[in-house]
Design a protein around this motif. Structure first.
Motif, PDB file in Angstrom:
ATOM      1  N   TYR A   1       6.164  -1.498 -10.192  1.00 28.45           N
ATOM      2  CA  TYR A   1       4.684  -1.347 -10.379  1.00 28.45           C
ATOM      3  C   TYR A   1       4.216  -2.846  -9.740  1.00 28.45           C
ATOM      4  N   GLN A   2       4.987  -3.754  -9.268  1.00 33.41           N
ATOM      5  CA  GLN A   2       4.544  -5.098  -8.639  1.00 33.41           C
ATOM      6  C   GLN A   2       3.793  -5.092  -7.478  1.00 33.41           C
ATOM      7  N   PRO A   3       3.023  -5.955  -7.156  1.00 34.65           N
ATOM      8  CA  PRO A   3       2.538  -6.163  -5.613  1.00 34.65           C
ATOM      9  C   PRO A   3       3.302  -6.153  -4.646  1.00 34.65           C
ATOM     10  N   ALA A   4       4.309  -6.794  -4.787  1.00 32.92           N
ATOM     11  CA  ALA A   4       5.382  -7.138  -3.779  1.00 32.92           C
ATOM     12  C   ALA A   4       5.943  -5.667  -3.269  1.00 32.92           C
ATOM     13  N   VAL A   5       5.816  -4.538  -3.837  1.00 35.63           N
ATOM     14  CA  VAL A   5       6.213  -3.269  -3.450  1.00 35.63           C
ATOM     15  C   VAL A   5       5.282  -3.042  -2.240  1.00 35.63           C
ATOM     16  N   THR A   6       3.836  -3.268  -2.232  1.00 32.84           N
ATOM     17  CA  THR A   6       2.896  -2.617  -1.319  1.00 32.84           C
ATOM     18  C   THR A   6       2.974  -3.577  -0.443  1.00 32.84           C
ATOM     19  N   ILE A   7       3.359  -5.064  -0.538  1.00 31.59           N
ATOM     20  CA  ILE A   7       3.221  -5.876   0.376  1.00 31.59           C
ATOM     21  C   ILE A   7       4.439  -5.598   1.507  1.00 31.59           C
ATOM     22  N   VAL A   8       5.660  -5.389   0.969  1.00 34.85           N
ATOM     23  CA  VAL A   8       6.915  -4.963   1.654  1.00 34.85           C
ATOM     24  C   VAL A   8       6.781  -3.791   2.287  1.00 34.85           C
ATOM     25  N   ARG A   9       6.185  -2.886   1.813  1.00 36.32           N
ATOM     26  CA  ARG A   9       5.851  -1.511   2.573  1.00 36.32           C
ATOM     27  C   ARG A   9       4.725  -1.787   3.697  1.00 36.32           C
ATOM     28  N   ASP A  10       3.961  -2.409   3.523  1.00 40.05           N
ATOM     29  CA  ASP A  10       3.116  -2.685   4.491  1.00 40.05           C
ATOM     30  C   ASP A  10       3.696  -3.491   5.720  1.00 40.05           C
ATOM     31  N   LEU A  11       4.522  -4.512   5.509  1.00 41.14           N
ATOM     32  CA  LEU A  11       5.087  -5.265   6.449  1.00 41.14           C
ATOM     33  C   LEU A  11       6.237  -4.389   7.366  1.00 41.14           C
ATOM     34  N   ILE A  12       6.734  -3.255   6.624  1.00 42.27           N
ATOM     35  CA  ILE A  12       7.787  -2.589   7.321  1.00 42.27           C
ATOM     36  C   ILE A  12       6.901  -1.600   8.155  1.00 42.27           C
ATOM     37  N   SER A  13       5.813  -1.092   7.533  1.00 40.42           N
ATOM     38  CA  SER A  13       5.061   0.273   8.433  1.00 40.42           C
ATOM     39  C   SER A  13       4.312  -0.288   9.453  1.00 40.42           C
ATOM     40  N   SER A  14       3.922  -1.832   9.411  1.00 42.22           N
ATOM     41  CA  SER A  14       3.445  -2.473  10.583  1.00 42.22           C
ATOM     42  C   SER A  14       4.169  -2.811  11.543  1.00 42.22           C
ATOM     43  N   GLY A  15       5.437  -2.785  11.322  1.00 45.37           N
ATOM     44  CA  GLY A  15       6.320  -2.965  12.537  1.00 45.37           C
ATOM     45  C   GLY A  15       6.595  -4.467  12.757  1.00 45.37           C
ATOM     46  N   ARG A  16       6.588  -5.269  11.689  1.00 45.65           N
ATOM     47  CA  ARG A  16       6.790  -6.675  11.758  1.00 45.65           C
ATOM     48  C   ARG A  16       8.194  -7.031  12.171  1.00 45.65           C
ATOM     49  N   ILE A  17       9.094  -6.233  11.533  1.00 46.43           N
ATOM     50  CA  ILE A  17      10.514  -6.452  11.667  1.00 46.43           C
ATOM     51  C   ILE A  17      11.117  -5.465  12.729  1.00 46.43           C
ATOM     52  N   GLY A  18      10.324  -4.470  13.340  1.00 48.14           N
ATOM     53  CA  GLY A  18      11.012  -3.537  14.178  1.00 48.14           C
ATOM     54  C   GLY A  18      11.425  -2.374  13.185  1.00 48.14           C
ATOM     55  N   ILE A  19      12.577  -1.676  13.593  1.00 50.48           N
ATOM     56  CA  ILE A  19      13.071  -0.711  12.775  1.00 50.48           C
ATOM     57  C   ILE A  19      14.198  -1.196  12.035  1.00 50.48           C
ATOM     58  N   PRO A  20      13.710  -1.082  10.448  1.00 49.05           N
ATOM     59  CA  PRO A  20      14.725  -1.310   9.689  1.00 49.05           C
ATOM     60  C   PRO A  20      16.155  -0.589   9.583  1.00 49.05           C
ATOM     61  N   ARG A  21      17.544  -1.543   9.776  1.00 48.16           N
ATOM     62  CA  ARG A  21      18.712  -1.089   9.945  1.00 48.16           C
ATOM     63  C   ARG A  21      19.837  -1.399   8.569  1.00 48.16           C
ATOM     64  N   LEU A  22      19.428  -2.524   8.010  1.00 47.71           N
ATOM     65  CA  LEU A  22      20.330  -3.177   7.101  1.00 47.71           C
ATOM     66  C   LEU A  22      19.725  -3.405   6.162  1.00 47.71           C
ATOM     67  N   VAL A  23      19.990  -3.138   4.717  1.00 43.65           N
ATOM     68  CA  VAL A  23      19.549  -3.497   3.407  1.00 43.65           C
ATOM     69  C   VAL A  23      20.449  -4.135   2.639  1.00 43.65           C
ATOM     70  N   THR A  24      20.486  -5.402   1.985  1.00 43.36           N
ATOM     71  CA  THR A  24      21.212  -6.105   1.252  1.00 43.36           C
ATOM     72  C   THR A  24      20.494  -6.559  -0.019  1.00 43.36           C
ATOM     73  N   ALA A  25      21.103  -6.632  -1.060  1.00 42.32           N
ATOM     74  CA  ALA A  25      20.682  -6.995  -2.256  1.00 42.32           C
ATOM     75  C   ALA A  25      21.632  -7.301  -3.665  1.00 42.32           C
ATOM     76  N   THR A  26      21.656  -8.445  -4.248  1.00 45.49           N
ATOM     77  CA  THR A  26      22.416  -8.568  -5.206  1.00 45.49           C
ATOM     78  C   THR A  26      21.516  -9.171  -6.637  1.00 45.49           C
ATOM     79  N   LEU A  27      22.052  -8.584  -7.639  1.00 38.59           N
ATOM     80  CA  LEU A  27      21.556  -9.160  -8.691  1.00 38.59           C
ATOM     81  C   LEU A  27      22.592  -9.295  -9.811  1.00 38.59           C
ATOM     82  N   GLY A  28      22.696 -10.689 -10.359  1.00 35.69           N
ATOM     83  CA  GLY A  28      23.716 -11.192 -11.108  1.00 35.69           C
ATOM     84  C   GLY A  28      23.345 -12.070 -12.067  1.00 35.69           C
TER      85      GLY A  28
END
Length: 328
Positions: free
Chosen positions: A130-157
């Motif tokens: 529900y947080q604003p970061a979701v829309t921010i990141v989606r917009d950055l991806i769809s705008s092509g700022r980083i090209g075509i996404p190929r790899l996602v990494t995430a850690t939570l500990g």
């Protein structure tokens, strides 16, 4: 619910996550912590006094029966979500249920079915959705700022010691339902394509619960996602979305505050900060209020289909690891 109406929330549970909900609601203008329910009057009254909540009930049933409550927030351990949520839905009470939504997919499917049959609003409180970061990141991806996404990494500990809710099967222990759920949602929030293949490993406690796990997924859109969660160590909690022309670094997948944009050769472009928040929980309460005003039965941010998808995914992972709960 009317547009100018304050949403009165009844909190079920008096643990630390219920306290976080009370703090959040105390900082909102259009929502309020109206009542709290516990298994004893003493706990409910102490909680209500501490957080200036008008009503305290010594049983969940009494809170559910209060006709002035607009939304029930279920803040008990996920091992205890099913019965109270079902009781509330059958009483016609809209519910916001903490993550992990239920103990397993079977329970989740049954609860969603009840909500649909009763035509009562139901949402999972996976706050990052529900947080604003979701829309921010989606917009950055769809705008092509980083090209075509190929790899996602995430850690939570988090180093959580021998907490019963981590070590005990009857409390649906392990890192997956408590922490891994955020990592899986991190992938699905931005890349909800089909999973072509999945591999995973986990290290278990002496009680048979997963303490640390690693999950690798190949997605239909050509993305490889590697995520890890642990209840036994301090993780960096960072998420990275890497594309052909740059990457995005999310500073904390559990409560994003800053998104860093890098271009070719990891050259820094900018930092994008999310709006100042109360706790980060406020967005899920606001989303529920807006959904109730619109007459929706589920929030747009976390539809039931997605909740069920994640629950099934976690069931499949636990089955592979041999992590079992009594309610399975």
């Amino acid at each position: 619910m009317k547009q100018d109406q304050i949403m009165r929330v009844g909190i079920i549970g008096t643990g630390w996550i219920a306290e976080k909900a009370a703090i959040t609601l105390g900082g909102l203008q259009q929502c309020e912590a109206y009542a709290v329910g516990s298994r004893t009057s003493e706990k409910a009254e102490a909680f209500a006094s501490k957080w200036d909540i008008p009503k305290a009930y010594g049983s969940y049933a009494e809170l559910i029966a209060d006709p002035d409550i607009d939304l029930i927030y279920v803040g008990t351990p996920h091992s205890h979500h099913y019965d109270v949520t079902r009781e509330a839905l059958l009483a016609g009470k809209p519910c916001l249920v903490e993550k992990a939504f239920m103990a397993n997919h079977r329970q989740a499917a049954e609860i969603v079915k009840v909500a649909h049959e009763q035509k009562v609003f139901l949402a999972e409180a996976i706050w990052t959705r529900y947080q604003p970061a979701v829309t921010i990141v989606r917009d950055l991806i769809s705008s092509g700022r980083i090209g075509i996404p190929r790899l996602v990494t995430a850690t939570l500990g988090y180093s959580m010691g021998d907490k019963p809710r981590i070590m005990r099967a009857d409390l649906c222990g392990g890192a997956l339902l408590d922490l891994g759920v955020y990592a899986l949602n991190f992938i699905r929030m931005f890349f909800p394509s089909d999973i072509l293949s999945i591999e995973s490993q986990c290290v278990k406690s002496k009680t048979g619960m997963d303490l640390t796990n690693a999950i690798s997924l190949v997605l239909a859109d050509g993305i490889l996602a590697n995520v890890q969660s642990s209840a036994s160590c301090v993780g960096d909690n960072i998420g990275v979305i890497a594309g052909t022309d740059g990457n995005l670094i999310i500073d904390n997948i559990n409560n994003p505050q800053k998104i860093t944009v890098n271009t070719h050769d990891r050259e820094f472009v900018e930092d994008i900060h999310v709006p100042k928040q109360i706790t980060g929980y406020e967005y899920q309460f606001v989303a529920c209020r807006e959904a109730l005003i619109e007459g929706l039965l589920e929030p747009r941010e976390m539809p039931h289909e997605e909740t069920l998808y994640i629950m099934q995914l976690m069931d499949d992972l636990r089955m592979k690891w041999g992590v079992h709960y009594p309610m399975d």
